[in-house]
Structures are given as C-alpha cells and as structure tokens.
Design an enzyme around this catalytic site. Structure first.
Site, PDB file in Angstrom:
ATOM      1  N   GLY A 258      37.014  34.046  54.778  1.00 57.35           N
ATOM      2  CA  GLY A 258      36.149  35.139  55.199  1.00 57.35           C
ATOM      3  C   GLY A 258      36.687  36.473  54.782  1.00 57.35           C
ATOM      4  O   GLY A 258      37.887  36.646  54.677  1.00 57.35           O
TER       5      GLY A 258
ATOM      6  N   GLN B 193      43.300  40.569  52.476  1.00 48.91           N
ATOM      7  CA  GLN B 193      44.303  41.613  52.294  1.00 48.91           C
ATOM      8  C   GLN B 193      45.034  41.260  51.029  1.00 48.91           C
ATOM      9  O   GLN B 193      45.272  40.108  50.758  1.00 48.91           O
ATOM     10  CB  GLN B 193      45.327  41.599  53.413  1.00 48.91           C
ATOM     11  CG  GLN B 193      44.769  41.899  54.770  1.00 48.91           C
ATOM     12  CD  GLN B 193      45.851  41.689  55.825  1.00 48.91           C
ATOM     13  OE1 GLN B 193      46.972  42.057  55.626  1.00 48.91           O
ATOM     14  NE2 GLN B 193      45.471  41.072  56.913  1.00 48.91           N
TER      15      GLN B 193
ATOM     16  N   CYS C 168      56.191  39.033  33.506  1.00 46.63           N
ATOM     17  CA  CYS C 168      55.792  38.968  34.898  1.00 46.63           C
ATOM     18  C   CYS C 168      56.545  40.048  35.667  1.00 46.63           C
ATOM     19  O   CYS C 168      57.742  40.225  35.475  1.00 46.63           O
ATOM     20  CB  CYS C 168      56.153  37.587  35.443  1.00 46.63           C
ATOM     21  SG  CYS C 168      55.664  37.339  37.138  1.00 46.63           S
ATOM     22  N   LEU C 169      55.845  40.763  36.538  1.00 44.42           N
ATOM     23  CA  LEU C 169      56.495  41.813  37.337  1.00 44.42           C
ATOM     24  C   LEU C 169      57.606  41.241  38.212  1.00 44.42           C
ATOM     25  O   LEU C 169      58.528  41.957  38.588  1.00 44.42           O
ATOM     26  CB  LEU C 169      55.457  42.507  38.224  1.00 44.42           C
ATOM     27  CG  LEU C 169      54.426  43.376  37.504  1.00 44.42           C
ATOM     28  CD1 LEU C 169      53.345  43.817  38.473  1.00 44.42           C
ATOM     29  CD2 LEU C 169      55.079  44.585  36.855  1.00 44.42           C
TER      30      LEU C 169
ATOM     31  N   HIS D  84      48.015  32.442  34.553  1.00 40.72           N
ATOM     32  CA  HIS D  84      49.299  32.944  35.054  1.00 40.72           C
ATOM     33  C   HIS D  84      49.186  33.323  36.542  1.00 40.72           C
ATOM     34  O   HIS D  84      50.020  32.949  37.353  1.00 40.72           O
ATOM     35  CB  HIS D  84      49.700  34.149  34.189  1.00 40.72           C
ATOM     36  CG  HIS D  84      50.979  34.826  34.579  1.00 40.72           C
ATOM     37  ND1 HIS D  84      52.053  34.917  33.723  1.00 40.72           N
ATOM     38  CD2 HIS D  84      51.342  35.476  35.713  1.00 40.72           C
ATOM     39  CE1 HIS D  84      53.031  35.582  34.336  1.00 40.72           C
ATOM     40  NE2 HIS D  84      52.621  35.941  35.532  1.00 40.72           N
ATOM     41  N   GLU D  85      48.111  34.047  36.884  1.00 42.79           N
ATOM     42  CA  GLU D  85      47.940  34.516  38.266  1.00 42.79           C
ATOM     43  C   GLU D  85      47.632  33.368  39.214  1.00 42.79           C
ATOM     44  O   GLU D  85      48.135  33.332  40.342  1.00 42.79           O
ATOM     45  CB  GLU D  85      46.833  35.573  38.344  1.00 42.79           C
ATOM     46  CG  GLU D  85      47.126  36.863  37.592  1.00 42.79           C
ATOM     47  CD  GLU D  85      48.471  37.478  37.931  1.00 42.79           C
ATOM     48  OE1 GLU D  85      48.919  37.345  39.082  1.00 42.79           O
ATOM     49  OE2 GLU D  85      49.088  38.071  37.028  1.00 42.79           O
TER      50      GLU D  85
ATOM     51  N   HIS E 158      50.687  31.531  40.093  1.00 43.91           N
ATOM     52  CA  HIS E 158      51.485  32.217  41.125  1.00 43.91           C
ATOM     53  C   HIS E 158      51.111  31.726  42.517  1.00 43.91           C
ATOM     54  O   HIS E 158      51.958  31.588  43.396  1.00 43.91           O
ATOM     55  CB  HIS E 158      51.238  33.728  41.088  1.00 43.91           C
ATOM     56  CG  HIS E 158      52.190  34.486  40.212  1.00 43.91           C
ATOM     57  ND1 HIS E 158      53.547  34.430  40.396  1.00 43.91           N
ATOM     58  CD2 HIS E 158      51.981  35.324  39.168  1.00 43.91           C
ATOM     59  CE1 HIS E 158      54.131  35.204  39.480  1.00 43.91           C
ATOM     60  NE2 HIS E 158      53.196  35.754  38.724  1.00 43.91           N
TER      61      HIS E 158
HETATM   62 NI    NI Z   1      53.366  37.130  37.117  1.00 40.85          NI
END
Ligand code: NI
Length: 155
Positions: free
Chosen positions: A23, A28, A74-75, A116-117, A120
C-alpha cells in the site's frame, strides 16, 4: 524529507532481502523496502534532462536470451567498476508512484540498471557476477576499510 545515507561494503544490510511494499501509505525510500529510482538519461546523453523512473515492487517478468555486457558500478561499492554480462533486454512489472501497475520493456543501459537495482532488493550485488577471484579481491579491500567499523566481519 529525511536524508538517507548510502551504505557500503561490507555492511551486511546489503545482503538482506527487501520486503514488498504494502500500500502507498507504507511507501518510504528506506532500508528494506522494494523501491527504486532509476535514471539513465545522463549516462546516454550528458545534456539530457533528468528522467527518473520510480518503481515500487519491481519484478522481472521476462528477460531476453540475448545477453550484453555493460560496465557497472555501485554507490555501495565506491570506486569499483567492472564489466557484467546480463540479459540484453527485460520486461519489468512494477507499481508507479501513484500505485498503478505498469510494465516496461527495457534494453541497453536501462535494462542493466533495472536488473542491478532489482538484484539489490534480493541482497545480490553486481560483484556476484564476477569470477570468485575478482570478487574476493573487492571484498577483501572493503573488509580492510571496515576494520574501523563495529562489525568488521559483516558481509
Ligand atoms: Ni548498486
């Protein structure tokens, strides 16, 4: 809006699976939520205006047999880049910022970015696609850095 800090190797949170967002009230951008913002505009054209795609609970519906290789970074693994081979195109299902179901067919850098995301969210990092030797070198390097942090052995 709270500013969130990027966590880096060897933080074990990078290896946890994110939970589905239930929902819009629960949405966030935070740790452990299946939310991603992807923007590849600048990678394809320096002068392009930002064009972020906001994805909630993204899922890969299908991926091509054809594969392609792109350099990834990647950060959470600062200053490390490597070529990764992945399916060249993917079809992704997700909810947009209004909670509406959407589907997106992506190829090129966008296909790589989305994979990639989404990885994660399952605790998978792009270094997992490298040879064990290469991966171990990267992990070792970051573990060394992590020696000053409270949980140096966490990964
Ligand atoms: Ni990444």
């Amino acid at each position: 809006m709270t500013k969130l800090e990027i966590i880096t190797l060897p933080d074990r949170k990078l290896r946890t699976k994110s939970v589905a967002v239930e929902g819009l009230a629960a949405v966030q951008v935070g740790i452990g939520r299946r939310v991603a913002v992807v923007d590849v505009a600048k990678r394809e054209d320096e002068d392009a205006p930002p064009n972020p795609i906001f994805l909630i609970n993204p899922q890969i519906l299908s991926s091509s047999d054809e594969r392609s290789i792109h350099e990834e970074g990647c950060l959470s693994i600062p200053e490390y880049y490597a070529d990764v081979e992945r399916p060249a195109s993917v079809r992704v299902g997700f909810l947009d910022r209004n909670g509406r179901p959407q589907e997106l067919e992506a190829n090129g850098i966008l296909a790589t970015c989305l994979q990639h995301e989404i990885d994660h969210m399952d605790g998978v990092l792009f270094i997992d696609y490298l040879s064990k030797l290469k991966r171990d070198i990267v992990i070792k390097k970051f573990k060394k850095h992590g020696r000053l942090s409270p949980k140096p052995d966490a990964l």
